[in-house]
Design a protein around this motif. Sequence first.
Motif, short mmCIF file in Angstrom:
data_model
loop_
_atom_site.label_atom_id
_atom_site.label_comp_id
_atom_site.label_asym_id
_atom_site.label_seq_id
_atom_site.Cartn_x
_atom_site.Cartn_y
_atom_site.Cartn_z
N LYS A 34 -41.27 -16.35 18.34
CA LYS A 34 -39.96 -16.80 17.84
C LYS A 34 -40.09 -18.14 17.13
O LYS A 34 -39.47 -18.35 16.08
CB LYS A 34 -38.95 -16.91 18.99
CG LYS A 34 -38.47 -15.57 19.50
CD LYS A 34 -37.47 -15.74 20.63
CE LYS A 34 -37.09 -14.40 21.20
NZ LYS A 34 -36.16 -14.53 22.35
N LEU A 35 -40.90 -19.03 17.70
CA LEU A 35 -41.11 -20.33 17.05
C LEU A 35 -41.85 -20.18 15.73
O LEU A 35 -41.56 -20.89 14.77
CB LEU A 35 -41.88 -21.26 17.99
CG LEU A 35 -41.10 -21.77 19.19
CD1 LEU A 35 -42.03 -22.49 20.17
CD2 LEU A 35 -39.97 -22.68 18.76
N GLN A 40 -41.67 -20.47 9.89
CA GLN A 40 -41.82 -19.85 8.58
C GLN A 40 -40.52 -19.93 7.78
O GLN A 40 -40.54 -20.17 6.57
CB GLN A 40 -42.27 -18.40 8.73
CG GLN A 40 -43.70 -18.27 9.20
CD GLN A 40 -44.10 -16.84 9.51
OE1 GLN A 40 -43.28 -16.02 9.91
NE2 GLN A 40 -45.39 -16.53 9.34
N GLN A 41 -39.38 -19.75 8.45
CA GLN A 41 -38.09 -19.84 7.76
C GLN A 41 -37.83 -21.27 7.31
O GLN A 41 -37.36 -21.50 6.19
CB GLN A 41 -36.95 -19.34 8.65
CG GLN A 41 -35.62 -19.31 7.95
CD GLN A 41 -35.61 -18.42 6.73
OE1 GLN A 41 -35.96 -17.25 6.81
NE2 GLN A 41 -35.23 -18.95 5.58
N ASP A 42 -38.13 -22.23 8.18
CA ASP A 42 -37.96 -23.64 7.81
C ASP A 42 -38.81 -23.98 6.59
O ASP A 42 -38.36 -24.69 5.68
CB ASP A 42 -38.34 -24.57 8.97
CG ASP A 42 -37.34 -24.53 10.11
OD1 ASP A 42 -36.21 -24.02 9.92
OD2 ASP A 42 -37.69 -25.02 11.20
N TYR A 43 -40.04 -23.48 6.57
CA TYR A 43 -40.92 -23.75 5.44
C TYR A 43 -40.38 -23.10 4.17
O TYR A 43 -40.36 -23.73 3.10
CB TYR A 43 -42.34 -23.24 5.71
CG TYR A 43 -43.28 -23.48 4.56
CD1 TYR A 43 -43.76 -24.75 4.29
CD2 TYR A 43 -43.64 -22.44 3.71
CE1 TYR A 43 -44.61 -24.98 3.21
CE2 TYR A 43 -44.49 -22.66 2.63
CZ TYR A 43 -44.96 -23.93 2.38
OH TYR A 43 -45.79 -24.15 1.31
N ALA A 44 -39.91 -21.87 4.28
CA ALA A 44 -39.34 -21.19 3.11
C ALA A 44 -38.13 -21.95 2.59
O ALA A 44 -37.96 -22.11 1.37
CB ALA A 44 -38.98 -19.75 3.46
N ASP A 45 -37.29 -22.44 3.49
CA ASP A 45 -36.12 -23.23 3.09
C ASP A 45 -36.55 -24.52 2.40
O ASP A 45 -35.96 -24.93 1.41
CB ASP A 45 -35.24 -23.56 4.31
CG ASP A 45 -34.57 -22.34 4.90
OD1 ASP A 45 -34.52 -21.27 4.23
OD2 ASP A 45 -34.11 -22.43 6.06
N TRP A 46 -37.60 -25.16 2.94
CA TRP A 46 -38.11 -26.39 2.35
C TRP A 46 -38.63 -26.13 0.94
O TRP A 46 -38.39 -26.93 0.03
CB TRP A 46 -39.23 -26.97 3.23
CG TRP A 46 -39.88 -28.17 2.64
CD1 TRP A 46 -39.45 -29.47 2.71
CD2 TRP A 46 -41.08 -28.19 1.85
NE1 TRP A 46 -40.32 -30.28 2.03
CE2 TRP A 46 -41.33 -29.53 1.49
CE3 TRP A 46 -41.97 -27.22 1.43
CZ2 TRP A 46 -42.42 -29.91 0.71
CZ3 TRP A 46 -43.06 -27.59 0.66
CH2 TRP A 46 -43.28 -28.93 0.32
#
Length: 88
Positions: A34-35, A40-46
């Motif tokens: 889950k982490l 990965q989502q945080d990186y994609a958003d960044w």
Amino acid sequence: MQISLSPESVNLVKAQIQSGKFASAEEVIAIALKLLVAHQQDYADWVIDTRQKVEVGLGQIERGEVLDGEVVITQLKARLQQKQAAQS
């Protein structure tokens, strides 16, 4: 599905279980996955945010809305000196 873990990973999972925070290896792995997804989502958003900022910056450059780096550094140094003088 079966997976193999390195000895270091096995020790890490065991340590998490022994800490009492997790009841099983499956729970440790589930949280880790889950982490990973969240990371990965945080990186994609960044990446999206950074690309938008670069696009804005390039537009500003094309319109000539730029500052000379040396001038900016000189101004920042002057402000810092004024702030330090005011605090003395």
